[in-house]
Design a protein around this motif. Sequence first.
Motif, PDB file in Angstrom:
ATOM      1  N   TRP A  49      27.225  20.201  13.077  1.00 25.04           N
ATOM      2  CA  TRP A  49      27.432  19.030  12.216  1.00 25.04           C
ATOM      3  C   TRP A  49      26.395  17.959  12.543  1.00 25.04           C
ATOM      4  CZ3 TRP A  49      29.252  14.096  13.809  1.00 25.04           C
ATOM      5  CH2 TRP A  49      29.609  13.238  12.771  1.00 25.04           C
ATOM      6  N   ILE A  70      32.156  11.342   6.862  1.00 24.87           N
ATOM      7  CA  ILE A  70      33.514  11.732   6.452  1.00 24.87           C
ATOM      8  C   ILE A  70      33.817  13.177   6.833  1.00 24.87           C
ATOM      9  CG2 ILE A  70      34.946  12.176   4.395  1.00 24.87           C
ATOM     10  CD1 ILE A  70      33.550   9.665   3.159  1.00 24.87           C
ATOM     11  N   THR A  71      32.807  14.045   6.784  1.00 21.94           N
ATOM     12  CA  THR A  71      33.045  15.449   7.118  1.00 21.94           C
ATOM     13  C   THR A  71      33.067  15.714   8.619  1.00 21.94           C
ATOM     14  OG1 THR A  71      30.680  15.992   6.938  1.00 21.94           O
ATOM     15  CG2 THR A  71      32.044  16.295   4.953  1.00 21.94           C
ATOM     16  N   LEU A  94      36.275  17.260   9.803  1.00 21.97           N
ATOM     17  CA  LEU A  94      36.429  18.593   9.218  1.00 21.97           C
ATOM     18  C   LEU A  94      35.695  19.644  10.050  1.00 21.97           C
ATOM     19  CD1 LEU A  94      37.421  20.271   6.736  1.00 21.97           C
ATOM     20  CD2 LEU A  94      35.210  19.764   5.691  1.00 21.97           C
ATOM     21  N   PHE A  95      34.551  19.265  10.588  1.00 21.54           N
ATOM     22  CA  PHE A  95      33.759  20.183  11.406  1.00 21.54           C
ATOM     23  C   PHE A  95      33.920  19.903  12.902  1.00 21.54           C
ATOM     24  CE2 PHE A  95      31.609  20.192   7.292  1.00 21.54           C
ATOM     25  CZ  PHE A  95      31.552  21.552   7.049  1.00 21.54           C
ATOM     26  N   ILE A 132      29.020  10.820   3.334  1.00 18.64           N
ATOM     27  CA  ILE A 132      29.628  12.157   3.239  1.00 18.64           C
ATOM     28  C   ILE A 132      29.536  12.869   4.581  1.00 18.64           C
ATOM     29  CG2 ILE A 132      29.334  14.456   2.213  1.00 18.64           C
ATOM     30  CD1 ILE A 132      28.543  12.955  -0.390  1.00 18.64           C
ATOM     31  N   TRP A 133      28.391  12.737   5.237  1.00 23.32           N
ATOM     32  CA  TRP A 133      28.228  13.358   6.550  1.00 23.32           C
ATOM     33  C   TRP A 133      29.247  12.798   7.546  1.00 23.32           C
ATOM     34  CZ3 TRP A 133      26.461  11.012  11.159  1.00 23.32           C
ATOM     35  CH2 TRP A 133      26.245  11.896  12.210  1.00 23.32           C
TER      36      TRP A 133
END
Length: 72
Positions: A47, A36-37, A40-41, A33-34
């Motif tokens: 991040w 994949i995000t 996004l960040f 999840i980290w």
Amino acid sequence: MFAAPGYSGFAKATSRFCGRPRTFVLALGVIAIWIITGPLFAFSDTWQLVINTGTTIVTFLMVFLKIGRAHV
């Protein structure tokens, strides 16, 4: 060295929980999840700080847990 009975029980239960395959998969999921995000960040410093802080805290606590279990 004397370990408190409460701590010994906690260390034993936590060791059993952390050694399960399900817990390992959960850790992999958090990392996925980290990753994949990241876009996004915008792969920001914040991040990166999130995973660095999280892994540092977990590692710090697990070291004490391992030492505690070794001496029980």
